[in-house]
Design a protein around this motif. Structure first.
Motif, mmCIF file in Angstrom:
data_model
loop_
_atom_site.group_PDB
_atom_site.id
_atom_site.type_symbol
_atom_site.label_atom_id
_atom_site.label_comp_id
_atom_site.label_asym_id
_atom_site.label_seq_id
_atom_site.Cartn_x
_atom_site.Cartn_y
_atom_site.Cartn_z
ATOM 1 N N VAL A 170 3.384 7.775 6.880
ATOM 2 C CA VAL A 170 2.013 7.602 6.379
ATOM 3 C C VAL A 170 1.843 8.134 4.938
ATOM 4 O O VAL A 170 1.121 7.539 4.136
ATOM 5 C CB VAL A 170 1.015 8.301 7.337
ATOM 6 C CG1 VAL A 170 -0.402 8.255 6.800
ATOM 7 C CG2 VAL A 170 1.063 7.654 8.724
ATOM 8 N N ASP A 171 2.537 9.227 4.601
ATOM 9 C CA ASP A 171 2.286 9.868 3.293
ATOM 10 C C ASP A 171 2.429 8.922 2.096
ATOM 11 O O ASP A 171 1.522 8.862 1.251
ATOM 12 C CB ASP A 171 3.216 11.081 3.109
ATOM 13 C CG ASP A 171 2.772 12.245 3.990
ATOM 14 O OD1 ASP A 171 1.609 12.224 4.438
ATOM 15 O OD2 ASP A 171 3.583 13.151 4.233
ATOM 16 N N PRO A 172 3.551 8.185 1.982
ATOM 17 C CA PRO A 172 3.668 7.291 0.806
ATOM 18 C C PRO A 172 2.580 6.222 0.764
ATOM 19 O O PRO A 172 2.151 5.817 -0.317
ATOM 20 C CB PRO A 172 5.043 6.632 0.983
ATOM 21 C CG PRO A 172 5.735 7.357 2.074
ATOM 22 C CD PRO A 172 4.726 8.129 2.852
ATOM 23 N N ILE A 173 2.123 5.798 1.953
ATOM 24 C CA ILE A 173 1.065 4.776 2.006
ATOM 25 C C ILE A 173 -0.239 5.355 1.464
ATOM 26 O O ILE A 173 -0.936 4.727 0.656
ATOM 27 C CB ILE A 173 0.894 4.247 3.454
ATOM 28 C CG1 ILE A 173 2.170 3.542 3.915
ATOM 29 C CG2 ILE A 173 -0.324 3.322 3.568
ATOM 30 C CD1 ILE A 173 2.181 3.117 5.380
ATOM 31 N N VAL A 174 -0.551 6.581 1.901
ATOM 32 C CA VAL A 174 -1.797 7.218 1.441
ATOM 33 C C VAL A 174 -1.734 7.431 -0.075
ATOM 34 O O VAL A 174 -2.696 7.139 -0.808
ATOM 35 C CB VAL A 174 -2.036 8.557 2.186
ATOM 36 C CG1 VAL A 174 -3.226 9.305 1.603
ATOM 37 C CG2 VAL A 174 -2.236 8.312 3.679
#
Ligand SMILES: Cc1ncc(COP(=O)(O)O)c(C=O)c1O
Length: 386
Positions: free
Chosen positions: A160-164
């Motif tokens: 999720v982190d890179p997407i956020v």
């Protein structure tokens, strides 16, 4: 490590079958029945006074309990009927957006979420192969990135982190569907930094149907105005003012009269999840899913779920020659699970903290027998409503 024996008598269905469908409708805590009786007693004895004595506030107070499990501050989660409604309320905040009309998500997104966005004529939906492709697909036209934390078919955890990071760089909002992670994979919504998160309670949270939830990051909540709104979203609902003035925080994302009995039932699930603790549940879940993988390997059954622990949610999906038929035969042998169609489908096995190693061994050994003997063929053409 959790000892399942400490909890099994709190989940009555465990005494009647091998219950491995906690990724769909988790075993009901006996306390849910007590809570529903308490709901009926309150309705019967207190009548209309019940609203002021707790019912009216339940979408927020129950949301606050979930907030303790999911790492969200008080007042940032409100309860709704289901994920579809929660996502529709999020989308309604952007009704006037014309510059940005692109929605980016993964192909393995849950159908209900996909259908909602596909059905909006003003939106352009971009469905991509996986979480890495989502990062690449987000651009300055992207409005929302409504994605799954754990994929429903094969239980894969998404990065999720890179997407956020990419979404925020491009000025887009992320809506994280945590239905398949809440209650089995530890996470902290504040740390994840997502703008919105949604989920429900029937799965790992053991809370039953009708208790969907919506998290809105506090700084985001105060600057957005949902157009799908009702009197619970007003700053002073009981003043019955003719004009809309939004309440503060996630409360403005409420609609009308809440689903009170569902919220009574759901808290029985949250109570036990809070008591056991999601990090301990995760430890147990990883041991169970590893055992499932090892046993399937030994039996020559192919799995379509990730082998790497960091990517593995609570479910192991086993590929079979005929998922529906194998599922029916498992049911006849007292093993309750489900299946999802290909691609990346199979028989889904979802053990929770109250399941034993023996149950996991029994399920795989029966499935291996069903496949090797070909007995599943007598259920050719089988289907299922769960
Ligand atoms: C990831 C995910 N999202 C959403 C749902 C359900 O959505 P709704 O609450 O709208 O029924 C499910 C399963 O039922 C799911 O697995």
């Amino acid at each position: 490590m959790i000892d399942p024996a400490d909890y099994r008598d709190r989940f009555p269905i465990l005494g009647t079958c091998t219950y491995l469908i906690n990724h769909s409708l988790a075993a009901m805590p006996a306390a849910a029945e007590d809570n529903l009786r308490e709901y009926a007693r309150t309705w019967r004895e207190r009548g209309i006074r019940s609203w002021a004595e707790g019912w009216w506030e339940m979408p927020v107070t129950v949301g606050d309990q979930l907030g303790r499990i999911l790492g969200a501050p008080p007042g940032s989660i409100v309860m709704h009927q289901n994920v579809t409604v929660a996502e529709a309320i999020v989308l309604s905040c952007f009704a006037g957006s014309t510059e940005r009309n692109r929605i980016v998500y993964e192909e393995a997104n849950f159908p209900s979420v996909r259908y909602l966005y596909q059905a909006q004529p003003q939106l352009e939906v971009v469905a991509v192969a996986d979480d890495r492709a989502i990062v690449d697909a987000i651009d300055e036209r992207t409005l929302l990135v409504p994605i799954s934390h754990v994929l429903f078919k094969n239980g894969e955890i998404q990065d999720v982190d890179p997407i956020v990071r990419r979404a925020h760089e491009a000025g887009a909002h992320v809506v994280l569907d945590c239905y398949q992670s809440a209650g089995v994979v530890p996470f902290d919504l504040t740390e994840l930094g997502v703008d919105f998160a949604v989920g429900g309670s029937v799965k790992w949270l053991c809370g039953g149907p009708g208790a969907g939830w919506l998290y809105v990051r506090p700084d985001v909540a105060d600057r957005l105005e949902p157009t799908l709104v009702g009197w619970q979203g007003h700053a002073r609902p009981f003043a019955f003012e003719p004009e809309l003035e939004y309440a503060d925080g996630a409360r403005r994302f409420l609609t009308g009269t809440p689903n009170v009995p569902a919220l009574y039932a759901a808290t029985a699930g949250y109570d036990v999840i809070e008591e056991v603790g999601v990090p301990r549940i995760r430890e147990r879940s990883l041991a169970h899913t590893q055992l499932l993988i090892d046993l399937c390997d030994e039996a020559g059954l192919a799995i379509v779920s990730p082998r790497v622990p960091a990517r593995r949610g609570g479910t192991v999906t086993v590929s079979t020659p005929d998922h529906a038929a194998c599922h029916t035969e498992l049911g006849e042998r007292g093993i309750i699970c489900d299946f999802r169609p290909d691609p990346v489908g199979g028989v889904r096995l979802g053990p929770h903290f109250f399941n034993t190693e023996d149950e996991v061994r029994h399920a795989v050994s029966e499935l291996a027998d069903i496949v090797a003997s070909g007995v599943y063929e007598r259920h050719a053409g089988a289907s299922s409503l769960y």
